[in-house]
Design a protein around this motif. Structure first.
Motif, PDB file in Angstrom:
ATOM      1  N   ARG A 523       0.829  -1.216   0.000  1.00 60.46           N
ATOM      2  CA  ARG A 523       0.000   0.000   0.000  1.00 60.46           C
ATOM      3  C   ARG A 523       0.853   1.252   0.000  1.00 60.46           C
ATOM      4  NH1 ARG A 523      -5.477  -0.363   1.462  1.00 60.46           N
ATOM      5  NH2 ARG A 523      -5.366   1.786   2.170  1.00 60.46           N
ATOM      6  N   ILE A 528      -2.680   5.303  -3.065  1.00 58.74           N
ATOM      7  CA  ILE A 528      -4.026   5.141  -2.507  1.00 58.74           C
ATOM      8  C   ILE A 528      -4.027   5.651  -1.083  1.00 58.74           C
ATOM      9  CG2 ILE A 528      -4.658   3.214  -4.005  1.00 58.74           C
ATOM     10  CD1 ILE A 528      -3.960   1.322  -1.731  1.00 58.74           C
ATOM     11  N   SER A 529      -5.207   6.102  -0.623  1.00 58.70           N
ATOM     12  CA  SER A 529      -5.340   6.601   0.741  1.00 58.70           C
ATOM     13  C   SER A 529      -5.648   5.442   1.681  1.00 58.70           C
ATOM     14  CB  SER A 529      -6.466   7.632   0.801  1.00 58.70           C
ATOM     15  OG  SER A 529      -7.706   7.028   0.474  1.00 58.70           O
ATOM     16  N   LYS A 531      -8.253   4.956   3.355  1.00 58.55           N
ATOM     17  CA  LYS A 531      -9.638   4.504   3.279  1.00 58.55           C
ATOM     18  C   LYS A 531      -9.900   3.626   2.070  1.00 58.55           C
ATOM     19  CE  LYS A 531     -11.437   8.614   5.629  1.00 58.55           C
ATOM     20  NZ  LYS A 531     -12.356   9.755   5.542  1.00 58.55           N
ATOM     21  N   ASP A 532      -9.040   3.687   1.059  1.00 60.27           N
ATOM     22  CA  ASP A 532      -9.265   2.927  -0.171  1.00 60.27           C
ATOM     23  C   ASP A 532      -8.916   1.451   0.037  1.00 60.27           C
ATOM     24  OD1 ASP A 532     -10.086   5.199  -1.449  1.00 60.27           O
ATOM     25  OD2 ASP A 532      -8.083   5.687  -2.221  1.00 60.27           O
ATOM     26  N   ASP A 533      -9.653   0.571  -0.675  1.00 61.86           N
ATOM     27  CA  ASP A 533      -9.415  -0.877  -0.599  1.00 61.86           C
ATOM     28  C   ASP A 533      -8.332  -1.263  -1.598  1.00 61.86           C
ATOM     29  OD1 ASP A 533     -10.229  -3.832  -1.620  1.00 61.86           O
ATOM     30  OD2 ASP A 533     -10.754  -3.554   0.496  1.00 61.86           O
ATOM     31  N   ILE A 536      -9.518  -3.659  -4.520  1.00 64.23           N
ATOM     32  CA  ILE A 536     -10.342  -2.957  -5.523  1.00 64.23           C
ATOM     33  C   ILE A 536      -9.457  -2.130  -6.431  1.00 64.23           C
ATOM     34  CG2 ILE A 536     -12.107  -1.178  -5.828  1.00 64.23           C
ATOM     35  CD1 ILE A 536     -13.435  -2.241  -3.288  1.00 64.23           C
ATOM     36  N   PHE A 537      -8.435  -1.475  -5.836  1.00 63.65           N
ATOM     37  CA  PHE A 537      -7.499  -0.682  -6.642  1.00 63.65           C
ATOM     38  C   PHE A 537      -6.777  -1.563  -7.656  1.00 63.65           C
ATOM     39  CE2 PHE A 537      -3.197   0.903  -7.340  1.00 63.65           C
ATOM     40  CZ  PHE A 537      -3.454   2.174  -7.827  1.00 63.65           C
ATOM     41  N   ASN A 540      -8.977  -2.694 -10.556  1.00 59.17           N
ATOM     42  CA  ASN A 540      -9.315  -1.634 -11.513  1.00 59.17           C
ATOM     43  C   ASN A 540      -8.168  -1.257 -12.437  1.00 59.17           C
ATOM     44  OD1 ASN A 540     -11.970  -1.348 -10.648  1.00 59.17           O
ATOM     45  ND2 ASN A 540     -11.376   0.059  -9.010  1.00 59.17           N
TER      46      ASN A 540
END
Length: 541
Positions: A523, A528-529, A531-533, A536-537, A540
């Motif tokens: 991570r 990504i922050s 809060k982001d999963d 999912i990132f 995508n």
């Protein structure tokens, strides 16, 4: 005056000519005088026509330019013109028009209201006269216009005199007189003194009337000659009514002489009548009779002349009005023609614009239909390409699965062979001594560990992965902030395959906690922050 001249020449010529010659000369003289009178009348009527036409033209011009000040001015001028001609109804009409357009409360409003009141007074319409004169008086008090106030009081006094309310008449005239004395207005004083004298004459107080007429004559230097003649006539009349016929006679004769000089027929009539009465009081009845005959003749001729003149004036005014009406009609017809031309022009323009709009609409519609058809063709091409790509992807997937199945079969074969070798080795070892078994077991463990450490499977796996997701590694490389290690790349591939942490731990032969730590480190290298999963990132990309 003309008759008097003819009589004078007749007596002078009688001593020198025979009766026939005298008749011829008299006839020629009468024709000459008659022609001069006709020429004078024609000139007078022509002047009236010219003045009236000019005033109407000026008024029409002011109305066309919507100049309110000039409109008021020319309505007043027309009203004065009609009043001078004795056409009171038209005068009042124009004064009213001026008053309606003049919205300010000033001296002009006072002047117009006083003029309307004066005309109603001359027409014996005393109620209407009082209405306008009281209105004028109120305005003068508001704007402190002293001269206008004096004029209003004088006219109100005249109305009261005509209604036989002599007390009120004297009160109003005294108020007017006080203001004119304050203003040192000799003309106003002359008129007011004459008005007061007339009131006292009506009351039968002839000595007071004579006193005020004398004062009026004193201040009558700057007033119009016709009004001065009237004052002198009143002086003679007041003396006669007081029984002073000898003293009255010079005043009346002076009034007659001035009236003839000024060619004032009305004052001449009054002088003839007063002289007849005066000579009657003196006992000279023959002279009195002659003057009364002159008065009657002049009165009849003047009435006939005035009637004929009035008819001529009205005819002129009618013709001017008729010409003006014709001009207005022509202007209206011209305006109507212009409106018709504009309507035709607008209609033609509208039809042309409609035709152009219709052509543009169909042209635009044709272009839109062409664009729609092109868009449909593109959609069909896109659908065809999509289906082609789907078929190619499906074919790649089939090829990949076949390749994966083949590799997996080889891998199973390799694993089965290794397990078979292990089985045989263990079978052979069961009957051997312990030392030899230990040595074999070590060798077997090394073979198993070596087989597990082979990177070939991961290399093949990456190859299979890139076939399914050809741009994944490039997109991932563009997204990270730091370079990823091989183990982190493997973790990304497994996350992209949507595997759980437990499944990833089994494949990588590590604990779930180690997977959690590896995810945390990954991570930090991705944009990504908190809060982001992560998964999912990755999915995508």
């Amino acid at each position: 005056m003309i008759t008097h001249k003819i009589t004078f020449f007749f007596h002078e010529l009688k001593n020198y000519f025979s009766s026939k010659t005298l008749a011829l000369v008299l006839c020629l003289l009468f024709n000459t005088v008659l022609l001069k009178a006709q020429e004078k009348k024609y000139s007078y009527l022509k002047k009236i026509d010219s003045v009236f036409t000019e005033l109407k033209n000026q008024l029409n011009h002011a109305e066309s330019t919507n100049n309110n000040t000039e409109i008021v001015h020319y309505h007043i001028q027309l009203a004065n013109f009609y009043e001078h001609l004795g056409i009171e109804n038209e005068a009042i009409k124009n004064y009213h028009s001026a008053l309606e357009r003049h919205t300010q409360t000033d001296t002009t409003s006072v002047y117009i209201s006083n003029k309307i009141g004066a005309i109603h007074l001359s027409l014996k319409q005393y109620k209407n006269a009082l209405q306008y004169l009281n209105k004028s008086l109120n305005i003068t008090e508001q704007i402190n216009f002293e001269k206008g106030k004096a004029t209003s009081y004088a006219l109100l006094g005249s109305v009261a005199e005509k209604e036989s309310n002599y007390t009120l008449a004297l009160q109003n005239q005294e108020k007017s007189l006080a203001i004119f004395e304050k203003l040192s207005d000799s003309t106003g004083l002359a008129f007011t003194y004459e008005n007061i004298g007339s009131i006292y004459e009506d009351l039968g107080q002839f000595d007071s009337a004579l006193n005020y007429f004398l004062k009026a004559n004193k201040y009558a230097i700057h007033i119009p000659s016709n009004n001065r003649i009237n004052i002198i006539n009143n002086l003679g009349d007041a003396n006669r009514k007081m029984g002073k016929a000898n003293e009255a006679l010079p005043y009346t004769q002076l009034a007659l002489q001035m009236a003839k000089t000024e060619e004032n027929t009305h004052q001449t009539e009054a002088a003839f009548k007063d002289l007849a009465l005066n000579y009657a009081d003196l006992g000279d009845h023959k002279t009195a009779f002659n003057y009364m005959i002159k008065y009657k003749d002049l009165n009849a001729k003047e009435s006939e002349y005035k009637n004929a003149e009035l008819v001529s004036i009205l005819q002129i005014l009618y013709e001017v009005e008729e010409r003006e009406a014709e001009v207005k009609l022509l202007n209206k017809q011209h305006e109507l023609n212009q409106v018709r031309q504009r309507i035709i022009l607008l209609s033609s323009t509208f039809l042309i614009l409609m035709l152009i709009g219709w052509l543009l609409y169909f042209r635009k519609r044709k272009k839109q239909q062409s664009k729609i058809q092109d868009y449909k063709n593109r959609l069909l091409q896109s659908d065809l390409e999509k289906k082609t790509n789907e078929e190619a992807a499906l074919q790649r997937e089939i090829d990949f699965k076949i390749s994966a199945l083949t590799n997996y079969s080889l891998h199973l074969s390799h694993k089965n062979k290794m397990l078979s070798d292990i089985s045989r080795t263990l079978t052979n070892l069961k009957d051997r001594n312990t030392v030899l078994i230990k040595s074999k077991l070590k060798t077997l463990i090394k073979d198993i560990d070596f087989d597990l450490a082979q990177e070939q499977e991961w290399t093949e796996f990456i190859g299979f992965f890139e076939q399914i997701h050809p741009n994944f590694f490039q997109t991932l490389k563009n997204s990270v902030t730091k370079e990823l290690s091989p183990s982190e790349l493997r973790l990304c591939m497994l996350l992209r395959l949507n595997l759980s942490s437990k499944e990833i731990a089994a494949i990588l032969r590590i604990t779930p906690d180690s997977v959690r730590i590896a995810r945390y480190r990954l991570r930090k290298k991705l944009p990504i922050s908190a809060k982001d999963d992560l998964q999912i990132f990755i999915l995508n990309l």
